[in-house]
Design an enzyme around this catalytic site. Structure first.
Site, PDB file in Angstrom:
ATOM      1  N   SER A 158      57.538  -8.497  25.994  1.00 33.64           N
ATOM      2  CA  SER A 158      57.216  -8.339  27.413  1.00 33.64           C
ATOM      3  C   SER A 158      57.975  -9.350  28.257  1.00 33.64           C
ATOM      4  CB  SER A 158      55.709  -8.522  27.645  1.00 33.64           C
ATOM      5  OG  SER A 158      54.988  -7.502  27.016  1.00 33.64           O
TER       6      SER A 158
ATOM      7  N   HIS B  30      55.150  -2.229  21.635  1.00 38.97           N
ATOM      8  CA  HIS B  30      53.686  -2.249  21.538  1.00 38.97           C
ATOM      9  C   HIS B  30      53.157  -0.836  21.274  1.00 38.97           C
ATOM     10  CE1 HIS B  30      53.826  -5.816  24.529  1.00 38.97           C
ATOM     11  NE2 HIS B  30      53.487  -6.327  23.359  1.00 38.97           N
TER      12      HIS B  30
ATOM     13  N   LYS C 245      47.202 -18.894  32.181  1.00 40.88           N
ATOM     14  CA  LYS C 245      48.517 -18.274  32.333  1.00 40.88           C
ATOM     15  C   LYS C 245      48.455 -17.184  33.402  1.00 40.88           C
ATOM     16  CE  LYS C 245      51.945 -16.616  29.057  1.00 40.88           C
ATOM     17  NZ  LYS C 245      52.124 -16.147  27.694  1.00 40.88           N
TER      18      LYS C 245
ATOM     19  N   ARG D 231      58.055  -8.568  14.240  1.00 42.83           N
ATOM     20  CA  ARG D 231      59.444  -8.308  14.604  1.00 42.83           C
ATOM     21  C   ARG D 231      60.417  -9.032  13.696  1.00 42.83           C
ATOM     22  NH1 ARG D 231      58.559 -10.115  20.691  1.00 42.83           N
ATOM     23  NH2 ARG D 231      57.539 -11.679  19.458  1.00 42.83           N
TER      24      ARG D 231
END
Length: 159
Positions: free
Chosen positions: A127, A17, A41, A90
């Protein structure tokens, strides 16, 4: 003034990040890091903790602002006159989802999305993986900034 936003949940912020934020900060006059609030969440870190960690690790950039947001990212952008979203990619699997989001955001508001290829060093990093490896006692020191490692270790010991 050229503005952009780097959105995400950042639970916690990783070196991947940080790489994208740093690169965006060199391209734009002002970069907002928008920490998404997802009430459905439960994160490891509270929103204010994430914001504090991000502010600490981006303090040297000088042109990065960190705020939370709830709702549509394009509304966050409109309220702050931000014409561009910067997203790191990614892998090809990221592209499929992110392209749909970019097209929707552009259709809703005209906000453009710029895709930045992730540094190969961080191409596998998320993460979720950091939290999982750390929870099992794995070494994640090379994957997160030092202050994040300290907070992550302390939080996992406590929970």
């Amino acid at each position: 003034m050229r503005r952009a936003v780097c959105p995400g949940s950042f639970d916690p912020i990783t070196n991947g990040h940080l790489d994208i934020i740093a690169r965006a900060s060199r391209l734009y006059d002002e970069v907002y890091v928008a920490v998404m609030i997802n009430q459905s969440k439960k994160g490891l870190f509270e929103i204010e903790e994430r914001i504090d960690l991000i502010r600490q690790v981006t303090a040297d950039y000088g042109n990065v602002r960190v705020e939370s947001f709830h709702g549509l990212l394009v509304d966050f952008c409109k309220q702050r006159d931000i014409p561009a979203i910067v997203k790191g990619l990614r892998a090809v699997s990221d592209f499929d989802y992110e392209l749909q989001m970019a097209q929707m955001n552009n259709g809703l508001s005209g906000v453009e999305t710029l895709f930045v290829p992730t540094n190969p060093t961080y191409s596998f990093l998320s993460s979720s993986l950091v939290k999982e490896v750390a929870a099992w006692g794995g070494d994640v020191a090379h994957l997160v900034p030092d202050v994040v490692l300290e907070q992550l270790t302390a939080r996992l010991r406590r929970d």
